[in-house]
Design an enzyme around this catalytic site. Structure first.
Site, mmCIF file in Angstrom:
data_model
loop_
_atom_site.group_PDB
_atom_site.id
_atom_site.type_symbol
_atom_site.label_atom_id
_atom_site.label_comp_id
_atom_site.label_asym_id
_atom_site.label_seq_id
_atom_site.Cartn_x
_atom_site.Cartn_y
_atom_site.Cartn_z
ATOM 1 N N ASP A 75 -0.462 45.530 -2.162
ATOM 2 C CA ASP A 75 0.749 44.846 -2.632
ATOM 3 C C ASP A 75 0.920 43.501 -1.932
ATOM 4 O O ASP A 75 1.996 43.161 -1.448
ATOM 5 C CB ASP A 75 1.984 45.725 -2.412
ATOM 6 C CG ASP A 75 3.187 45.270 -3.235
ATOM 7 O OD1 ASP A 75 2.987 44.500 -4.193
ATOM 8 O OD2 ASP A 75 4.315 45.671 -2.916
ATOM 9 N N VAL B 119 15.936 47.090 3.021
ATOM 10 C CA VAL B 119 15.707 46.707 4.415
ATOM 11 C C VAL B 119 17.040 46.507 5.119
ATOM 12 O O VAL B 119 17.937 45.833 4.591
ATOM 13 C CB VAL B 119 14.880 45.409 4.508
ATOM 14 C CG1 VAL B 119 14.477 45.143 5.951
ATOM 15 C CG2 VAL B 119 13.654 45.493 3.615
ATOM 16 N N LYS C 227 13.046 49.803 7.073
ATOM 17 C CA LYS C 227 12.888 49.903 5.629
ATOM 18 C C LYS C 227 13.101 51.360 5.219
ATOM 19 O O LYS C 227 12.446 52.268 5.741
ATOM 20 C CB LYS C 227 11.502 49.431 5.193
ATOM 21 C CG LYS C 227 11.386 47.914 5.093
ATOM 22 C CD LYS C 227 10.247 47.496 4.185
ATOM 23 C CE LYS C 227 10.292 46.005 3.899
ATOM 24 N NZ LYS C 227 9.289 45.573 2.922
#
Length: 892
Positions: A138, A30, A45
């Site tokens: 996630d 990032v 990102k």
């Protein structure tokens, strides 16, 4: 190759001003950037280049568009995406706040209303996404941002886009979608098709961590965590934190069900259950995990023994005046001001537990660091605060006398002492009792103490009143490396947890028969072992954490029943037990600590070598000409990797399961390393020096397997002509440096005597060798002519260690008082040497006591290992009246 940051700056210069790196994760790095068109800060990102190459730009960008339509107050939106100079990226708003992970690392546990509010907000975001057909895949504290106290879920759909774009190629890269501690069982088992209920499971795991301080399942490796996710049951929330409402516990455990069909059908249902009144839902009854049981008569005998043990323990507890309430009582206690280390690296260098529980379970004594150094503290169960024990400056690794009146402990000045529990004058028993890393002692019922005697003394026994100590018959290879000693009933036997090779791979528990003066292997692969006499059980902690228990014959020193898992998250070796059955244990922290390789310039500015490669690195070595890197990665085994200048990586083939401490010949054509070799029991392995081919493909060649007095080998460097310098730990416990010349088997002594001579470094012309020695009473760097060592000169002026030469041999570097120092060297360093000057501080970089943890590149930069952030203070759990519950678990 141009670093990704510079490539990104150049490729996006017309749209974004990329400023700096904010952090890196498993799939992406990032960067902070400024949106030139809209005058706002954003976060970009960038997928790691290896991953981007596997996925391909077109497919990835097509799949990621599905996430752009998500619009919700608790979802961080996707602003932009694209490909730039081969790098795949996506853009999000920059949130000037913190992640939930950062908050948990600072606070460990959240207030219950705050934890529920955050969970409900994330559930609302999930509900919106699931209705749009998007599953996050996630959910974890790192992907939950907190802005003004409210949750924002980041990276929605990114995992799905990666998987859809990557297809079968994902498995070929070794990348895993999801984070093990928060993966649902179906995701952990590798199922590609997962639905919304997988996100609900992950959110429940996050909620569990917000309430207790750790996720439901942890372990030392991804495989260990996944195995527990699929087979084990989490510990009830109210056992760890009594104030958690029953309705909240019921909701979390339903969401953590192994089968998706047993979970809530939607994130909204989970949020509703979390907000229910505490009386609405009863605490669920947890099913025990499936475990293998012993067959036949042994089962009956073991159950009968356990039943008898339970009755004996209950009677003993009643006699001790424990009261009528025999139910287990759990509470968190705050002991340490700092994070007391369990190990200096994963599965390595275990230290003795820094807490002890009195025989009656009423008093905790622990070691902690203060502004003035280490000291012992006492905390009684009925008192809220711990108080320092005056006179125990430097005290560590405490242990109680059997009557609970005395505390034995070690000091940082290498002494074994005792002091009364109530305070008073500390009485010194032994000087030179142990070395720097391993402190272990046990007070036997016959009023003798068995203790780690350090590098030169092995294990010894002394009267608790003082006097002459006697050596026990233990292997020389242990070399004082004993994380734990446990006294068995009657004063006739011991459980000794011991290792070799700096506990780098294998740690075992041995039974020492004090009557026969004999040693046998009792329990393999454990980092701690404790025996409870009334129950007849032995408690163990394996290398990767957790607590196991089984029946044990203390007279013969053998297990009589299978070891069964009892508690998941007990830190290796960090456990204490009273005679009455109260226990104290430290919990592991979540997440896997990873180091990073970095280039550091002469001004101290660090640049990542490869931001996508984070492991527990050790002992880096840079080739003299082409920039290749040899570096060890420690895990279940210690693997040596060769990284080429183009970024490709190859594991170096090895004979055993330890390959570390690489070094290059001056011309770069030979790479040496220390490897392991089999050796007869009770010590299973020893070290040898190996040479690998330049491509690291062929099986390495063994150059030498012992020192001149059969001492273990720990370091080696080689000249272009084949002259070899190596360091051994000789039988007397001292580290000495030797040399051999090409074609000659004669061993020459370079540095030896009553000192530690280690960290050898050959100059590029092989005429001079530098090393660290404590011969003067403190560590300093010296140089001598190689190989005959006729002239010695002091290099450091105020202490020094870890010498390294520049590739041209004109400068010698070393570490002095936490600073990288440089010394200019003439063509004959023994005659012409400059004064040391400082370059930069080494705070935050890996250090080692026995081999340098950095190297110098041909262009003058330094290859160093950046340490991960310091862990938070480990939570400690105190359990009273625990044995009946323990016995019930062992019988299952």
């Amino acid at each position: 190759m141009t670093p990704p940051l510079e490539r990104l700056k150049t490729a996006l210069a017309d749209r974004y001003r990329v400023e700096r790196e904010l952090g890196a994760g498993g799939m992406a790095t990032v960067y902070l950037a400024h949106d030139l068109r809209h005058e706002r800060d954003v976060a970009i990102k960038v997928l790691h280049p290896d991953l981007g190459a596997v996925l391909g730009a077109d497919r990835f960008l097509t799949e990621i568009k599905t996430t752009a339509r998500l619009q919700h107050p608790h979802i961080l939106p996707l602003l932009d995406s694209g490909a730039a100079d081969g790098l795949l990226y996506y853009v999000m708003p920059f949130v000037n706040g913190e992640t939930l992970r950062t908050k948990l690392e600072r606070e460990t546990q959240l207030a219950i209303p705050e934890a529920i509010r955050i969970a409900v907000e994330v559930a609302d975001a999930l509900e919106h996404a699931h209705r749009q057909g998007v599953v996050h895949r996630d959910i974890k504290p790192e992907n939950i941002l907190l802005q003004d106290g409210h949750a924002l879920v980041a990276d929605f759909g990114i995992a799905l886009a990666v998987q859809q774009a990557g297809g079968q190629r994902m498995t070929q890269t070794g990348l895993s979608l999801g984070t093990p501690q928060y993966m649902s069982p179906e995701q952990a088992s590798g199922e590609r098709v997962v639905d919304a209920r997988s996100d609900i499971y992950a959110l429940a795991a996050v909620t569990f961590e917000m309430l207790t301080g750790a996720p439901p399942f942890t372990g030392a490796s991804v495989q260990a965590i996944m195995a527990r996710v699929m087979t084990s049951e989490p510990e009830p929330l109210t056992r760890v934190r009594k104030t958690v409402p029953q309705a909240v516990e019921a909701a979390v455990f339903q969401a953590l069900a192994k089968l998706p069909a047993d979970r809530f059908a939607s994130a909204r249902e989970f949020a509703t259950a979390l907000r229910q009144d505490t009386s609405a839902v009863n605490t669920p009854q947890l099913s025990a995990p499936n475990r293998k049981s012993r067959k036949g008569v042994l089962v009956c005998v073991s159950l009968a023994m356990l039943a008898t043990a339970a009755a004996s323990w209950a009677a003993a507890r009643a006699t001790a005046g424990s009261g009528t309430d025999s139910r287990p009582s759990r509470q968190r206690v705050v002991l340490w001001n700092t994070a007391v280390p369990v190990a200096t690296s994963p599965g390595a260098q275990f230290i003795s537990t820094q807490m002890a529980l009195s025989p009656d379970g009423e008093t905790i004594v622990f070691a902690d660091s203060t502004s003035a150094g280490w000291s012992l503290f006492r905390k009684r169960r009925a008192e809220q605060d711990a108080v320092p024990i005056v006179g125990t400056d430097g005290g560590r690794s405490p242990f109680f006398s059997p009557d609970g009146r005395w505390i034995g402990y070690f000091s940082s000045d290498a002494t074994l002492s005792k002091i009364a529990v109530e305070g008073g004058t500390s009485i010194r028993l032994v000087t030179g009792a142990t070395n720097r890393f391993y402190y272990a002692g046990a007070w036997l019922s016959d009023n003798t103490i068995v203790f780690t005697a350090g590098d030169s003394g092995g294990v010894r026994r002394i009267s608790a009143s003082g006097g002459v100590s006697n050596a026990l018959n233990v292997p020389r290879e242990w070399n004082g490396q004993l994380p734990h000693i446990e006294a068995l009933p009657g004063g006739k036997g011991l459980l000794i947890v011991a290792c070799e090779s700096n506990c780098s791979l294998k740690v075992d528990a041995f039974f020492y028969d004090l009557v026969k003066d004999s040693l046998t292997l009792a329990i393999p692969d454990v980092a701690g072992a404790w025996y409870h006499e009334q129950s007849g059980l032995v408690l163990t902690t394996p290398r990767d954490g957790g607590l196991f228990a089984g029946t044990f014959d203390a007279k013969r020193g053998v297990l009589t029943g299978d070891l069964k898992p009892i508690i998941d998250r007990v830190a290796p070796g960090q456990f204490a037990m009273s005679a009455t059955g109260d226990v104290l244990y430290s919990l592991t922290r979540s997440g896997d600590a990873k180091r990073e390789l970095v280039w550091v310039d002469r001004g101290g500015k660090a640049t990542p070598v490869d931001s996508s490669w984070r492991e527990w690195f050790e002992y880096p070595a840079v080739a003299p000409k082409d920039g290749r890197i040899g570096v060890s990665v420690r895990g279940a085994a210690t693997v040596l990797w060769l990284r080429e200048a183009d970024g490709s990586r190859t594991p170096v083939r090895a004979v055993g399961n330890i390959a570390w401490r690489p070094t290059w010949s001056p011309n770069g054509e030979r790479m040496l390393f220390v490897g392991s070799m089999p050796k007869p029991a009770p010590v299973g392995r020893t070290n040898a020096i190996f040479e690998s081919d330049a491509a690291a493909r062929a099986l390495p060649t063994k150059l030498r397997d012992y020192g001149p007095s059969t001492g273990a080998l720990w370091e080696a460097e080689v000249c272009d002509n084949g002259a070899l310098a190596f360091r051994t730990d000789d039988p007397v416990g001292l580290s000495n440096i030797y040399a051999t010349l090409p074609g000659d088997t004669t061993t020459l002594t370079v540095a030896s005597g009553p000192a530690q001579d280690i960290q050898l470094a050959l100059s590029p012309d092989c005429r001079t060798i530098a090393f660290m020695s404590n011969a003067s009473g403190r560590a300093n760097v010296y140089i001598v002519d190689f190989p005959y060592a006729r002239t010695r000169r002091l290099v450091s002026r105020d202490g020094g260690e870890e010498p390294r030469w520049s590739k041209d041999g004109r400068t010698l570097y070393y570490v002095g008082n936490g600073t990288l120092m440089q010394v200019p060297m003439g063509t004959d360093p023994l005659r012409t040497m400059g004064e040391p000057t400082s370059l930069f501080r080494l705070d935050g970089y890996a250090r080692a006591r026995n081999r340098p943890q950095y190297d110098v590149s041909p262009d003058g930069r330094f290859l160093m290992i950046k340490e991960p952030p310091a862990p938070a203070v480990p939570p400690v759990v105190y359990v009273q009246n625990w044995i009946p519950e323990l016995l019930a678990k062992v019988k299952q």
